[in-house]
Design a protein around this motif. Structure first.
Motif, short mmCIF file in Angstrom:
data_model
loop_
_atom_site.label_atom_id
_atom_site.label_comp_id
_atom_site.label_asym_id
_atom_site.label_seq_id
_atom_site.Cartn_x
_atom_site.Cartn_y
_atom_site.Cartn_z
N SER A 147 -8.10 8.87 9.03
CA SER A 147 -7.73 7.99 7.91
C SER A 147 -6.79 6.88 8.39
O SER A 147 -6.85 5.75 7.88
N THR A 148 -5.94 7.18 9.37
CA THR A 148 -5.07 6.15 9.94
C THR A 148 -5.90 5.08 10.65
O THR A 148 -5.61 3.88 10.55
N ASP A 149 -6.93 5.50 11.36
CA ASP A 149 -7.84 4.53 12.00
C ASP A 149 -8.45 3.59 10.96
O ASP A 149 -8.49 2.37 11.16
N ILE A 150 -8.94 4.16 9.87
CA ILE A 150 -9.57 3.33 8.83
C ILE A 150 -8.55 2.37 8.21
O ILE A 150 -8.86 1.20 7.98
N ALA A 151 -7.35 2.86 7.96
CA ALA A 151 -6.30 2.01 7.38
C ALA A 151 -5.94 0.87 8.33
O ALA A 151 -5.71 -0.27 7.89
N HIS A 152 -5.87 1.15 9.63
CA HIS A 152 -5.62 0.09 10.62
C HIS A 152 -6.71 -0.97 10.53
O HIS A 152 -6.42 -2.18 10.52
N GLY A 153 -7.98 -0.54 10.47
CA GLY A 153 -9.07 -1.50 10.39
C GLY A 153 -9.03 -2.32 9.12
O GLY A 153 -9.24 -3.54 9.14
N LEU A 154 -8.74 -1.68 7.99
CA LEU A 154 -8.67 -2.40 6.72
C LEU A 154 -7.52 -3.41 6.71
O LEU A 154 -7.66 -4.52 6.21
N MET A 155 -6.37 -2.99 7.25
CA MET A 155 -5.23 -3.91 7.28
C MET A 155 -5.58 -5.17 8.06
O MET A 155 -5.26 -6.29 7.67
N PHE A 156 -6.29 -5.00 9.19
CA PHE A 156 -6.68 -6.14 10.01
C PHE A 156 -7.69 -7.03 9.27
O PHE A 156 -7.55 -8.25 9.24
N LEU A 157 -8.70 -6.40 8.65
CA LEU A 157 -9.69 -7.18 7.90
C LEU A 157 -9.04 -7.98 6.78
O LEU A 157 -9.29 -9.18 6.61
N HIS A 158 -8.18 -7.31 6.00
CA HIS A 158 -7.56 -7.96 4.85
C HIS A 158 -6.63 -9.09 5.30
O HIS A 158 -6.50 -10.10 4.60
N SER A 159 -5.99 -8.93 6.45
CA SER A 159 -5.11 -9.99 6.95
C SER A 159 -5.90 -11.24 7.32
O SER A 159 -5.33 -12.33 7.42
N HIS A 160 -7.21 -11.09 7.52
CA HIS A 160 -8.08 -12.22 7.84
C HIS A 160 -8.98 -12.59 6.66
O HIS A 160 -9.96 -13.31 6.83
N GLY A 161 -8.64 -12.10 5.47
CA GLY A 161 -9.36 -12.51 4.27
C GLY A 161 -10.74 -11.90 4.11
O GLY A 161 -11.55 -12.42 3.33
N VAL A 162 -11.04 -10.82 4.81
CA VAL A 162 -12.34 -10.17 4.70
C VAL A 162 -12.20 -8.88 3.90
O VAL A 162 -11.35 -8.04 4.21
N VAL A 163 -13.00 -8.74 2.84
CA VAL A 163 -13.06 -7.48 2.10
C VAL A 163 -14.43 -6.85 2.41
O VAL A 163 -15.45 -7.53 2.39
N HIS A 164 -14.41 -5.56 2.67
CA HIS A 164 -15.62 -4.87 3.10
C HIS A 164 -16.53 -4.55 1.94
O HIS A 164 -17.75 -4.74 1.99
N GLY A 206 -3.70 -3.97 -9.25
CA GLY A 206 -2.36 -4.39 -8.85
C GLY A 206 -1.40 -3.24 -8.59
O GLY A 206 -0.37 -3.42 -7.93
N CYS A 207 -1.73 -2.05 -9.10
CA CYS A 207 -0.87 -0.88 -8.89
C CYS A 207 -1.20 -0.13 -7.59
O CYS A 207 -0.48 0.79 -7.22
N ARG A 208 -2.28 -0.51 -6.95
CA ARG A 208 -2.66 0.15 -5.70
C ARG A 208 -1.84 -0.39 -4.53
O ARG A 208 -1.47 -1.57 -4.53
N PRO A 209 -1.59 0.44 -3.54
CA PRO A 209 -0.86 -0.04 -2.36
C PRO A 209 -1.74 -0.96 -1.52
O PRO A 209 -2.97 -0.95 -1.62
N SER A 210 -1.11 -1.75 -0.68
CA SER A 210 -1.85 -2.54 0.30
C SER A 210 -2.27 -1.63 1.44
O SER A 210 -1.79 -0.50 1.57
N ALA A 211 -3.15 -2.14 2.30
CA ALA A 211 -3.55 -1.35 3.46
C ALA A 211 -2.36 -1.06 4.36
O ALA A 211 -2.26 0.03 4.95
N GLN A 212 -1.44 -1.99 4.46
CA GLN A 212 -0.24 -1.78 5.27
C GLN A 212 0.62 -0.66 4.70
O GLN A 212 1.16 0.17 5.43
N GLU A 213 0.75 -0.62 3.38
CA GLU A 213 1.52 0.44 2.73
C GLU A 213 0.85 1.80 2.90
O GLU A 213 1.51 2.81 3.15
N VAL A 214 -0.48 1.81 2.80
CA VAL A 214 -1.22 3.06 3.03
C VAL A 214 -1.00 3.54 4.45
O VAL A 214 -0.74 4.73 4.70
N LEU A 215 -1.07 2.62 5.40
CA LEU A 215 -0.88 2.97 6.80
C LEU A 215 0.51 3.55 7.04
O LEU A 215 0.66 4.57 7.74
N SER A 216 1.53 2.94 6.47
CA SER A 216 2.90 3.45 6.63
C SER A 216 3.03 4.86 6.07
O SER A 216 3.67 5.73 6.67
N HIS A 217 2.41 5.09 4.91
CA HIS A 217 2.46 6.42 4.28
C HIS A 217 1.78 7.45 5.17
O HIS A 217 2.29 8.56 5.38
#
Length: 338
Positions: A172-189, A319-330
Motif C-alpha cells: 500500500s505504501t508503494d501505491i501511495a508513493h505512485g499516486l503522490m507522484f502522479l497527482h503532483s504532475h496533474g495526472v489522475v488514474h 474534500g474530507c479525504r486525505p491527499s496521497a501525501q497524507e496517506v503515505l505519511s499515515h
C-alpha cells in the motif's frame, strides 16, 4: 481493462493522428482552453530510453513475442526489444465502441513522460503499425517495461501466498508513493484497483493501465466537462461517489479507490456482494462501504488505526479525504510500529 468512455471525451476527428501518413500518438492534456498535443523528443540512441519515451517503435528489433493476457480493449505480450524484456500492449478497436477504445489508447499515454519506481514505464508508443505486426482491428501499440506476470488481484485472491501486515503495508505504501507522484504532475488514474497494480519480481508494486486516466490542471478540476468525462470510467466497485453522481474529477477520486484497494489487501475479501446496480445506488445514497467494524482484520490496534484511515479515504465528501501525501505519511507511521 477500463470501462467504455463516452464520445464527449474524444478529440475532434480532424486533429487525431493519421495512421496513413505515419504520424504517431502523443499524450493528451485537458486545459481550460481545450486539448493540446504533447509531442515528445525522440531519444532512442541504440537502446531503450531511460528518461523519455519514443514515438517510434523499431519493429525489426522485436523478438520472441509471446501472449500474456487480453481484455476488452487489447492484448498484452512479452517480447525482447533492443536487448530488454518488454511488455507490448496492442490496443484494438472495440466492436461496440471504437471511439472509446481509441481514447483509451491516448489516455494510456497521459503518464508516459513520467518516471517513478512505482509507475510502469512507457518506452515507446505509436499508431504506425506495419501490416505484418498488426491487423485492421489495431489502433496502436505501446511498449512498456516488463514488470512481471503477477498483479495485486492475483496476489490477494490467489490464496497460496501469505499476505501479512508487513507485506500489505509495504504494498500500500508503494501505491501511495505512485499516486503522490502522479497527482503532483496533474495526472489522475481513475481506475485504481488490485488488477491494475503489477507486482514485480522484486516484490515492488507499480501502477499500470492508464486507459481511464485524465491530465488535469487547476482550471478544469471542477468543470462540468470533467464530470461528464469521468462518471462512467473505471470499475464500479472502486469508483468514488462523486464520479457516480457525475460531479467533477479531482485526485481525491483516486484516494477513494485506493481505500477500497487497501481494504482488499488487509482482508483478502471482495469489497461488495450483490447486484451491481444495488451497489452503485447504495454507495451514493446510503454510503455503502466495505465492512470494517465487524471484520476480524480490524480488531487489533493496528487494525483500528487502518480502519480510521479507510474511513477518511472513502469519505462521501471528496474534500474530507486525505491527499496521497497524507496517506503515505499515515502508512509510514504504521510501518514504523510493525
Amino acid at each position: 481493462m477500463p470501462s467504455p468512455i463516452p464520445v464527449t471525451r474524444l478529440l475532434p476527428r480532424d486533429i487525431y493522428p493519421s495512421v496513413d501518413i505515419g504520424v504517431c500518438s502523443s499524450p493528451l492534456s485537458k486545459h481550460s482552453h481545450g486539448y493540446t498535443l504533447q509531442v515528445p523528443v525522440q531519444r532512442l540512441h541504440g537502446k531503450v530510453a531511460s528518461r523519455l519515451w519514443s514515438s517510434v517503435i523499431h519493429w525489426k528489433q522485436l523478438r520472441s513475442v509471446q501472449p500474456v493476457g487480453s481484455g476488452g480493449f487489447g492484448s498484452v505480450y512479452r517480447a525482447e526489444y533492443l536487448g530488454e524484456t518488454v511488455a507490448l500492449k496492442r490496443v484494438k478497436k472495440c466492436a461496440k465502441n471504437q471511439l472509446a477504445s481509441r481514447q483509451s489508447f491516448w489516455a494510456e499515454l497521459n503518464a508516459a513522460h513520467l518516471r517513478h519506481r512505482n509507475i510502469v514505464r512507457v518506452i515507446a508508443a505509436t499508431t504506425c503499425v506495419p501490416a505484418d505486426f498488426g491487423d485492421e482491428s489495431s489502433i496502436g501499440t505501446i511498449l512498456m517495461e516488463f514488470v512481471g506476470s503477477r498483479n495485486l488481484q492475483q496476489v490477494i485472491y490467489g490464496g497460496a501466498e501469505p499476505l501479512g501486515e508487513d507485506r500489505w503495508l509495504r504494498y500500500s505504501t508503494d501505491i501511495a508513493h505512485g499516486l503522490m507522484f502522479l497527482h503532483s504532475h496533474g495526472v489522475v488514474h481513475l481506475d485504481i484497483k488490485p488488477a491494475n497494480v503489477l507486482v514485480s519480481n522484486e516484490d515492488v508494486c507499480k501502477i499500470a493501465d492508464f486507459g481511464c486516466s485524465l491530465k488535469l490542471d487547476g482550471a478544469c478540476e471542477d468543470s462540468s466537462l470533467s464530470a461528464r468525462l469521468s462518471h462512467v470510467c473505471g470499475t464500479y466497485t472502486h469508483r468514488a461517489p462523486e464520479l457516480l453522481k457525475g460531479e467533477g474529477v479531482s485526485p481525491k477520486a483516486d484516494i477513494f479507490s485506493f481505500g477500497i484497494t487497501l481494504w482488499q489487501l488487509i482482508t483478502r475479501d471482495p469489497p461488495y456482494t450483490g447486484d451491481r446496480h444495488y451497489v452503485l445506488y447504495a454507495v451514493v445514497a446510503h454510503s455503502l462501504r466495505p465492512s470494517v467494524q465487524h471484520h476480524p482484520a480490524f480488531r487489533s490496534e493496528q487494525g483500528r488505526l487502518c480502519g480510521a484511515l479507510l474511513g477518511r479515504c472513502w469519505s462521501a465528501e471528496a474534500g474530507c479525504r486525505p491527499s496521497a501525501q497524507e496517506v503515505l505519511s499515515h502508512l509510514q507511521q504504521l510501518r514504523a510500529h510493525v
